[in-house]
Design a protein around this motif. Sequence first.
Motif, PDB file in Angstrom:
ATOM      1  N   LEU A   1       6.333  10.622   2.553  1.00 24.06           N
ATOM      2  CA  LEU A   1       6.160   9.963   3.841  1.00 24.06           C
ATOM      3  C   LEU A   1       5.078   8.890   3.830  1.00 24.06           C
ATOM      4  O   LEU A   1       5.014   8.086   4.764  1.00 24.06           O
ATOM      5  N   SER A   2       4.202   8.885   2.802  1.00 22.65           N
ATOM      6  CA  SER A   2       3.150   7.868   2.755  1.00 22.65           C
ATOM      7  C   SER A   2       3.290   6.952   1.542  1.00 22.65           C
ATOM      8  O   SER A   2       2.342   6.273   1.158  1.00 22.65           O
ATOM      9  N   GLY A   3       4.469   6.912   0.922  1.00 17.45           N
ATOM     10  CA  GLY A   3       4.696   6.032  -0.223  1.00 17.45           C
ATOM     11  C   GLY A   3       4.534   4.571   0.161  1.00 17.45           C
ATOM     12  O   GLY A   3       5.176   4.094   1.107  1.00 17.45           O
ATOM     13  N   SER A   4       3.700   3.844  -0.563  1.00 18.32           N
ATOM     14  CA  SER A   4       3.350   2.479  -0.151  1.00 18.32           C
ATOM     15  C   SER A   4       4.531   1.520  -0.207  1.00 18.32           C
ATOM     16  O   SER A   4       4.739   0.716   0.718  1.00 18.32           O
ATOM     17  N   VAL A   5       5.357   1.578  -1.266  1.00 15.33           N
ATOM     18  CA  VAL A   5       6.474   0.636  -1.386  1.00 15.33           C
ATOM     19  C   VAL A   5       7.558   0.898  -0.355  1.00 15.33           C
ATOM     20  O   VAL A   5       7.969  -0.020   0.365  1.00 15.33           O
ATOM     21  N   PRO A   6       8.089   2.130  -0.210  1.00 14.76           N
ATOM     22  CA  PRO A   6       9.114   2.337   0.817  1.00 14.76           C
ATOM     23  C   PRO A   6       8.630   2.056   2.227  1.00 14.76           C
ATOM     24  O   PRO A   6       9.382   1.516   3.047  1.00 14.76           O
ATOM     25  N   LEU A   7       7.367   2.399   2.521  1.00 17.02           N
ATOM     26  CA  LEU A   7       6.845   2.114   3.859  1.00 17.02           C
ATOM     27  C   LEU A   7       6.711   0.612   4.085  1.00 17.02           C
ATOM     28  O   LEU A   7       7.006   0.102   5.181  1.00 17.02           O
ATOM     29  N   LEU A   8       6.264  -0.097   3.058  1.00 13.05           N
ATOM     30  CA  LEU A   8       6.109  -1.544   3.178  1.00 13.05           C
ATOM     31  C   LEU A   8       7.459  -2.214   3.426  1.00 13.05           C
ATOM     32  O   LEU A   8       7.585  -3.085   4.295  1.00 13.05           O
ATOM     33  N   LEU A   9       8.484  -1.804   2.681  1.00 13.12           N
ATOM     34  CA  LEU A   9       9.809  -2.406   2.836  1.00 13.12           C
ATOM     35  C   LEU A   9      10.439  -2.067   4.182  1.00 13.12           C
ATOM     36  O   LEU A   9      11.356  -2.759   4.624  1.00 13.12           O
ATOM     37  N   ASN A  10       9.946  -1.032   4.830  1.00 13.17           N
ATOM     38  CA  ASN A  10      10.460  -0.633   6.144  1.00 13.17           C
ATOM     39  C   ASN A  10       9.620  -1.213   7.279  1.00 13.17           C
ATOM     40  O   ASN A  10       9.881  -0.940   8.454  1.00 13.17           O
ATOM     41  N   THR A  11       8.621  -2.020   6.937  1.00 13.85           N
ATOM     42  CA  THR A  11       7.714  -2.591   7.932  1.00 13.85           C
ATOM     43  C   THR A  11       8.162  -4.000   8.315  1.00 13.85           C
ATOM     44  O   THR A  11       8.242  -4.871   7.450  1.00 13.85           O
ATOM     45  N   PRO A  12       8.479  -4.244   9.573  1.00 16.02           N
ATOM     46  CA  PRO A  12       8.869  -5.598  10.001  1.00 16.02           C
ATOM     47  C   PRO A  12       7.792  -6.615   9.642  1.00 16.02           C
ATOM     48  O   PRO A  12       6.597  -6.371   9.846  1.00 16.02           O
ATOM     49  N   GLY A  13       8.217  -7.742   9.081  1.00 16.61           N
ATOM     50  CA  GLY A  13       7.281  -8.793   8.719  1.00 16.61           C
ATOM     51  C   GLY A  13       6.706  -8.656   7.334  1.00 16.61           C
ATOM     52  O   GLY A  13       5.790  -9.412   6.972  1.00 16.61           O
ATOM     53  N   HIS A  14       7.221  -7.709   6.522  1.00 17.49           N
ATOM     54  CA  HIS A  14       6.678  -7.586   5.168  1.00 17.49           C
ATOM     55  C   HIS A  14       6.969  -8.860   4.371  1.00 17.49           C
ATOM     56  O   HIS A  14       7.874  -9.625   4.694  1.00 17.49           O
ATOM     57  N   PHE A  15       6.204  -9.082   3.315  1.00 19.12           N
ATOM     58  CA  PHE A  15       6.166 -10.407   2.685  1.00 19.12           C
ATOM     59  C   PHE A  15       7.474 -10.818   2.015  1.00 19.12           C
ATOM     60  O   PHE A  15       7.652 -11.985   1.694  1.00 19.12           O
ATOM     61  N   MET A  16       8.420  -9.883   1.817  1.00 19.40           N
ATOM     62  CA  MET A  16       9.708 -10.246   1.226  1.00 19.40           C
ATOM     63  C   MET A  16      10.876 -10.064   2.203  1.00 19.40           C
ATOM     64  O   MET A  16      12.031 -10.027   1.793  1.00 19.40           O
ATOM     65  N   GLU A  17      10.563  -9.960   3.480  1.00 20.87           N
ATOM     66  CA  GLU A  17      11.629  -9.706   4.458  1.00 20.87           C
ATOM     67  C   GLU A  17      12.655 -10.834   4.479  1.00 20.87           C
ATOM     68  O   GLU A  17      13.858 -10.597   4.643  1.00 20.87           O
ATOM     69  N   ASP A  18      12.206 -12.079   4.303  1.00 18.83           N
ATOM     70  CA  ASP A  18      13.142 -13.210   4.309  1.00 18.83           C
ATOM     71  C   ASP A  18      14.105 -13.166   3.125  1.00 18.83           C
ATOM     72  O   ASP A  18      15.181 -13.777   3.169  1.00 18.83           O
ATOM     73  N   ILE A  19      13.718 -12.465   2.059  1.00 21.76           N
ATOM     74  CA  ILE A  19      14.531 -12.421   0.838  1.00 21.76           C
ATOM     75  C   ILE A  19      15.466 -11.215   0.834  1.00 21.76           C
ATOM     76  O   ILE A  19      16.668 -11.337   0.588  1.00 21.76           O
ATOM     77  N   ILE A  20      14.931 -10.029   1.117  1.00 22.86           N
ATOM     78  CA  ILE A  20      15.741  -8.804   1.018  1.00 22.86           C
ATOM     79  C   ILE A  20      15.912  -8.094   2.353  1.00 22.86           C
ATOM     80  O   ILE A  20      16.637  -7.092   2.433  1.00 22.86           O
ATOM     81  N   GLY A  21      15.247  -8.601   3.400  1.00 24.61           N
ATOM     82  CA  GLY A  21      15.348  -7.956   4.698  1.00 24.61           C
ATOM     83  C   GLY A  21      14.561  -6.655   4.748  1.00 24.61           C
ATOM     84  O   GLY A  21      13.736  -6.370   3.877  1.00 24.61           O
ATOM     85  N   LEU A  22      14.814  -5.860   5.768  1.00 21.36           N
ATOM     86  CA  LEU A  22      14.194  -4.547   5.883  1.00 21.36           C
ATOM     87  C   LEU A  22      15.040  -3.521   5.125  1.00 21.36           C
ATOM     88  O   LEU A  22      16.266  -3.531   5.209  1.00 21.36           O
ATOM     89  N   VAL A  23      14.377  -2.662   4.404  1.00 21.03           N
ATOM     90  CA  VAL A  23      15.055  -1.578   3.684  1.00 21.03           C
ATOM     91  C   VAL A  23      14.653  -0.278   4.364  1.00 21.03           C
ATOM     92  O   VAL A  23      13.493   0.133   4.305  1.00 21.03           O
ATOM     93  N   SER A  24      15.608   0.363   5.020  1.00 12.68           N
ATOM     94  CA  SER A  24      15.289   1.552   5.816  1.00 12.68           C
ATOM     95  C   SER A  24      14.917   2.724   4.917  1.00 12.68           C
ATOM     96  O   SER A  24      15.290   2.788   3.733  1.00 12.68           O
ATOM     97  N   LEU A  25      14.192   3.665   5.487  1.00 10.67           N
ATOM     98  CA  LEU A  25      13.788   4.854   4.741  1.00 10.67           C
ATOM     99  C   LEU A  25      14.993   5.701   4.343  1.00 10.67           C
ATOM    100  O   LEU A  25      14.927   6.466   3.377  1.00 10.67           O
ATOM    101  N   ASN A  26      16.100   5.574   5.079  1.00 12.11           N
ATOM    102  CA  ASN A  26      17.320   6.301   4.715  1.00 12.11           C
ATOM    103  C   ASN A  26      17.884   5.830   3.376  1.00 12.11           C
ATOM    104  O   ASN A  26      18.622   6.559   2.710  1.00 12.11           O
ATOM    105  N   GLU A  27      17.534   4.596   2.993  1.00  8.89           N
ATOM    106  CA  GLU A  27      17.993   4.050   1.715  1.00  8.89           C
ATOM    107  C   GLU A  27      17.011   4.320   0.582  1.00  8.89           C
ATOM    108  O   GLU A  27      17.340   4.076  -0.585  1.00  8.89           O
ATOM    109  N   THR A  28      15.827   4.796   0.932  1.00 13.82           N
ATOM    110  CA  THR A  28      14.805   5.015  -0.102  1.00 13.82           C
ATOM    111  C   THR A  28      14.405   6.494  -0.148  1.00 13.82           C
ATOM    112  O   THR A  28      15.069   7.285  -0.807  1.00 13.82           O
ATOM    113  N   ILE A  29      13.365   6.881   0.574  1.00 17.04           N
ATOM    114  CA  ILE A  29      12.842   8.243   0.416  1.00 17.04           C
ATOM    115  C   ILE A  29      13.776   9.310   0.976  1.00 17.04           C
ATOM    116  O   ILE A  29      13.673  10.483   0.596  1.00 17.04           O
ATOM    117  N   PHE A  30      14.691   8.922   1.881  1.00 15.36           N
ATOM    118  CA  PHE A  30      15.633   9.899   2.424  1.00 15.36           C
ATOM    119  C   PHE A  30      17.027   9.755   1.824  1.00 15.36           C
ATOM    120  O   PHE A  30      17.990  10.323   2.348  1.00 15.36           O
TER     121      PHE A  30
END
Length: 448
Positions: free
Chosen positions: A158-187
Motif C-alpha cells: 500500500l505504500s509502494g512508491s512507484v505504483p502510488l506515483l503512477l496512480n497520482t494525478p499529475g505525475h511526471f509521466m502522465e502525458d506519456i502513459i496516463g494514470l495506471v490504477s492500483l488494480n493494474e499494479t499492486i492489486f
Amino acid sequence: MREDTLNSIANFFTRIVSRYMPDPLVVAIILTALTVAFAMLSQGSSFIEVTTYWGDGFWNLLAFTMQMTIILLAGYIVARTPAIDKLMDFLIKGVHSPRTAVVVATMVGGIGSWMNWGFGLVIGTLIAQKLGRKVKGLHYPLVIAAGYSGFAVYGVGLSGSVPLLLNTPGHFMEDIIGLVSLNETIFSPYIITMNLIILVTLPFFNAMLHPRNSMDVIEAHPEPELPVAEPDIKELTFAERLNHSRILGIGMGLFGLFYVALYLFKGGSVTLNFINLLFLFLGMTLFVTPSRFLAALNEGIKVVSGIIIQYPFYAGILAIFAGSGMIVTFSNWFVSISSAETLPISSFFSAGLINLFVPSGGGQWVIQGPVMMDAAQKIGASIPATALAVQIGDQWTNMVQPFWLLPALAISGLKLKHLMGYMVMILFYLGVVFLGTVSIWGFMMAGA
C-alpha cells in the motif's frame, strides 16, 4: 535443499561478510567512489564534471528524503503504541521454539511492510527483538534478519512508491502513459499471487536457516526490553496538564483521521503523502496524549537518523548516474536485448543492480522510469508489468542494500556483519520468486 546444506551456505556467507563488510556509511562512501570511476570510464566524463554532478545533486532528493523519513518515522510511532505493543505480546505468547519464532517474525514483518513499509520495517524488528529475549536457543541475528526480510514486499504494498506515483494525478509521466490504477499494479492477480507465495513460503525458508549446532547460536543480549514511550513528568503544572490531555491528543488524532476518511470519500488517490498523514494521526490517536506521542517521536528520530544523513550521499550517486547519462546508457543496453515479452525481466535485473548504488525506488524511477516506459510503448510491452518490474527489482536487492538495514541495526543493537550472510541467502530465494512473477506477467501481458 536439505537444512544442513542451507546452514552450511549461510555460515559461509556469514563468515565472508563478517570479515569484509564495513559499516553502512562506509559502504555509501565506497559506492560513491565506484560510481565516479564508472562514470569516467564508461561515459567519458571528466573528474570535474562528475564532481559537479555529485555536489549539485547532493540535496536533489531532499523533499523525497523527507517523505521517506516520515514514512519510517510514522511507522515507528504506530509500532511503538501501547495497542501494537500488546498485540505483539499476544502474537508471541505461545511461541517457544526458535524456528517458530523465525516464522512469526517474518510474517509480521511482511504483513506490516505490505500495509506501510516504515511500519513493517520497524514492527518486524521489534517483534524479532521480543522473540529474541523470550525464546531460549533462538539465534538473534537470524530472527532480526527474518523480521527485516518481510520488507521484500514493501514496493508492491500500500505504500509502494512507484505504483502510488503512477496512480497520482499529475505525475511526471502522465502525458506519456496516463494514470495506471492500483488494480493494474499492486492489486493485479500476478502481484497478489506473488505476495501470497512470499508470505507463505519465506517464513519457512528463513526457519530452515536456523543453526542446528547450539554452539553457533548467538542469543539476544539480556538488556531490558525498550519500554513503550512514556514522558518524564516532573511537576503537574497547567502546561503539563495540557501536554497530557487525552482530549487534545485523541481529538487531534481523530480530526486528522476524519480528514483521511473525507479525502477517500471524495475519491482521493492513495499517495505517499496520504499514507504518511494516515499513519501519523493513527499514531497520535493510539498514543492518546500529545506527551506520549512526542516521547515516541524522540525515540524514532534516533532510529531514522542514519537514513537522514546517508540519503544525500545516495542522491549524489543518483545525480552522477543521471548527469553522466550512465543510467540511461545502462537501461538502454537492457532494452536493446529485450522483446515485448522480456522487457519486464530486463527492467527487473537493471533496477536491482542500480538499486545497489541508489537505494531509492522513487528517486531511481524518476531517471530509469522514462527509459523503460518509452521502450515498453515502442515494442508493445506491458506498461504495468514493466513499471512494477522496476519496483520489484528495487525491493529485491534491498535485502542486501545496507541503507535500509539501518533501522533494524539501530533497534536490535547488531552490526551489519551479523545479518548480511542470511540476507544473501534470502536474496537468492526471493530472486526465484520475483523473476518467475515478472517473467510470467511479461509474457502474458505483452501487446495487451
